[in-house]
Scaffold this motif. Structure first.
Motif, PDB file in Angstrom:
ATOM      1  N   ILE A 142      13.840   9.995  11.423  1.00  0.00           N
ATOM      2  CA  ILE A 142      12.598   9.754  12.148  1.00  0.00           C
ATOM      3  C   ILE A 142      12.315  10.994  12.988  1.00  0.00           C
ATOM      4  N   THR A 143      11.084  11.485  12.933  1.00  0.00           N
ATOM      5  CA  THR A 143      10.699  12.655  13.725  1.00  0.00           C
ATOM      6  C   THR A 143       9.362  12.377  14.416  1.00  0.00           C
ATOM      7  N   ILE A 144       8.970  13.283  15.323  1.00  0.00           N
ATOM      8  CA  ILE A 144       7.719  13.150  16.062  1.00  0.00           C
ATOM      9  C   ILE A 144       6.680  14.067  15.416  1.00  0.00           C
ATOM     10  N   ALA A 145       5.535  13.520  15.060  1.00  0.00           N
ATOM     11  CA  ALA A 145       4.486  14.302  14.399  1.00  0.00           C
ATOM     12  C   ALA A 145       3.951  15.386  15.335  1.00  0.00           C
ATOM     13  N   GLY A 146       3.623  16.537  14.751  1.00  0.00           N
ATOM     14  CA  GLY A 146       2.960  17.589  15.510  1.00  0.00           C
ATOM     15  C   GLY A 146       3.868  18.593  16.171  1.00  0.00           C
ATOM     16  N   TYR A 147       5.187  18.439  16.049  1.00  0.00           N
ATOM     17  CA  TYR A 147       6.113  19.370  16.682  1.00  0.00           C
ATOM     18  C   TYR A 147       6.856  20.185  15.625  1.00  0.00           C
ATOM     19  N   SER A 148       7.156  21.431  15.982  1.00  0.00           N
ATOM     20  CA  SER A 148       7.689  22.368  14.994  1.00  0.00           C
ATOM     21  C   SER A 148       9.189  22.220  14.778  1.00  0.00           C
ATOM     22  N   TYR A 149       9.913  21.691  15.750  1.00  0.00           N
ATOM     23  CA  TYR A 149      11.380  21.586  15.669  1.00  0.00           C
ATOM     24  C   TYR A 149      12.015  22.947  15.369  1.00  0.00           C
ATOM     25  N   GLY A 150      11.415  23.979  15.896  1.00  0.00           N
ATOM     26  CA  GLY A 150      11.994  25.304  15.721  1.00  0.00           C
ATOM     27  C   GLY A 150      12.054  25.762  14.282  1.00  0.00           C
ATOM     28  N   GLY A 151      11.192  25.211  13.421  1.00  0.00           N
ATOM     29  CA  GLY A 151      11.152  25.632  12.021  1.00  0.00           C
ATOM     30  C   GLY A 151      12.197  24.986  11.137  1.00  0.00           C
ATOM     31  N   HIS A 170       7.030   9.505  21.183  1.00  0.00           N
ATOM     32  CA  HIS A 170       8.437   9.190  21.417  1.00  0.00           C
ATOM     33  C   HIS A 170       8.679   7.679  21.541  1.00  0.00           C
ATOM     34  N   PRO A 171       7.834   6.933  22.248  1.00  0.00           N
ATOM     35  CA  PRO A 171       8.054   5.477  22.280  1.00  0.00           C
ATOM     36  C   PRO A 171       8.016   4.842  20.893  1.00  0.00           C
ATOM     37  N   GLN A 172       7.068   5.285  20.042  1.00  0.00           N
ATOM     38  CA  GLN A 172       6.994   4.743  18.684  1.00  0.00           C
ATOM     39  C   GLN A 172       8.234   5.121  17.874  1.00  0.00           C
ATOM     40  N   ALA A 173       8.711   6.353  18.055  1.00  0.00           N
ATOM     41  CA  ALA A 173       9.893   6.802  17.318  1.00  0.00           C
ATOM     42  C   ALA A 173      11.129   6.009  17.723  1.00  0.00           C
ATOM     43  N   LEU A 174      11.280   5.760  19.014  1.00  0.00           N
ATOM     44  CA  LEU A 174      12.430   4.983  19.484  1.00  0.00           C
ATOM     45  C   LEU A 174      12.353   3.542  18.983  1.00  0.00           C
ATOM     46  N   LYS A 175      11.123   3.010  18.919  1.00  0.00           N
ATOM     47  CA  LYS A 175      10.948   1.659  18.384  1.00  0.00           C
ATOM     48  C   LYS A 175      11.317   1.623  16.911  1.00  0.00           C
ATOM     49  N   ALA A 176      10.891   2.650  16.153  1.00  0.00           N
ATOM     50  CA  ALA A 176      11.214   2.712  14.728  1.00  0.00           C
ATOM     51  C   ALA A 176      12.723   2.793  14.509  1.00  0.00           C
ATOM     52  N   LEU A 177      13.422   3.512  15.396  1.00  0.00           N
ATOM     53  CA  LEU A 177      14.881   3.604  15.292  1.00  0.00           C
ATOM     54  C   LEU A 177      15.518   2.236  15.530  1.00  0.00           C
ATOM     55  N   SER A 178      15.048   1.534  16.545  1.00  0.00           N
ATOM     56  CA  SER A 178      15.632   0.219  16.868  1.00  0.00           C
ATOM     57  C   SER A 178      15.370  -0.799  15.763  1.00  0.00           C
ATOM     58  N   PHE A 196      12.824   6.263  26.936  1.00  0.00           N
ATOM     59  CA  PHE A 196      13.768   5.265  26.442  1.00  0.00           C
ATOM     60  C   PHE A 196      13.906   4.110  27.425  1.00  0.00           C
ATOM     61  N   GLU A 197      13.707   2.903  26.938  1.00  0.00           N
ATOM     62  CA  GLU A 197      13.883   1.693  27.742  1.00  0.00           C
ATOM     63  C   GLU A 197      15.008   0.873  27.118  1.00  0.00           C
ATOM     64  N   PRO A 198      16.159   0.850  27.764  1.00  0.00           N
ATOM     65  CA  PRO A 198      17.312   0.142  27.191  1.00  0.00           C
ATOM     66  C   PRO A 198      17.014  -1.340  26.936  1.00  0.00           C
ATOM     67  N   GLU A 199      17.497  -1.835  25.812  1.00  0.00           N
ATOM     68  CA  GLU A 199      17.371  -3.246  25.475  1.00  0.00           C
ATOM     69  C   GLU A 199      18.760  -3.880  25.475  1.00  0.00           C
TER      70      GLU A 199
END
Length: 254
Positions: A142-151, A170-178, A196-199
């Motif tokens: 899972i990655t965040i759209a629009g960022y280069s991640y240093g290539g 980032h909230p959507q990405a963390l939700k997708a991970l969970s 990040f909001e711990p569950e």
């Protein structure tokens, strides 16, 4: 006597003209610098009053203002901000230096204003831990759209063939991970932890894989762009000496 009167009138007239020129100079507006930023807390974000805030935004505002420029912050998604920079609609961006067909339209600074830690996140349990970037090859991410991640995902990047599932934030990405969309999330550490909001019964593990520099960039078409960028970097070193030395231990403070 008549000659003295003429001299007095000439001097008085000259003083009026000089005074008028000075007043006109004082009233000339300061040049402006528009700083583009995305919702990337805690570095840059829009606060509850609709103002640009965050660690980086606050530094850039002070540096620009103390350099006698009018500061204006313009929010937008990362990709749109880059397009706005290369089409002369904004002047400044804080970026990780990168290669792009339009990157010649920018000037990248040499002084580091902050750092980005690229970290991999996973849920504790049955997911094997990751300690090296190479261990992510061939694993869904899972990655965040629009960022280069240093290539990492371009050209000869280490993860160019890795399957990615993009999230818009980032909230959507963390939700997708969970929810198990993929076993790993590759993200920038501080923004991920900010959102990040711990569950209950959910434990998040992470490991930092790479550290990237954040530098100031200016559009090359801005008047005296190189000089202005150097002036801003010099002002940054003067206003934030401890931070400057910590992030630029091998660079002079000129």
């Amino acid at each position: 006597m008549k000659r003295c009167s003429n001299i007095f009138v000439a001097l008085f007239t000259s003083m009026l003209v000089f005074s008028g020129d000075c007043q006109s100079f004082k009233n000339e507006p300061s040049p402006s610098l528009n700083f583009g930023y995305s919702e990337f807390a805690p570095y840059t974000y829009t606060d509850e009053n609709g103002m640009a805030s965050g660690e980086v935004s606050n530094i850039i505002r002070k540096v620009v203002s103390e350099s006698d420029f009018e500061f204006e912050a313009i929010p937008g998604p990362n990709r749109r901000l880059f397009r706005s920079l290369v089409t002369d609609n904004i002047d400044l961006l804080m970026v990780v230096p990168f290669e792009h067909p339009d990157s010649h339209k920018l000037i990248f600074g040499e002084k580091v204003f902050d750092i980005l830690e690229i970290s991999v996140f996973w849920l504790e349990g049955n997911t094997p831990p990751i300690n090296l970037m190479s261990q992510l090859q061939g694993k869904p991410l899972i990655t965040i759209a629009g960022y280069s991640y240093g290539g990492l995902f371009r050209g000869e990047g280490a993860l160019v063939t890795t399957e990615r599932f993009n999230s818009e934030s980032h909230p959507q990405a963390l939700k997708a991970l969970s929810l198990g969309r993929a076993p790993y999330l590759l993200s920038y550490h501080k923004p991920a932890m900010f959102y990040f909001e711990p569950e209950p019964n959910v434990k998040l593990s992470s490991h930092t894989l790479e550290v990237l520099p954040l530098v100031l960039s200016i559009r090359r078409s801005y008047p005296n762009a190189e000089k202005v960028l150097k002036e801003l970097e010099t002002r940054y070193a003067a206003l934030f000496p401890e931070r400057f030395l910590e992030l630029n231990p091998n660079l002079p403070k000129d």
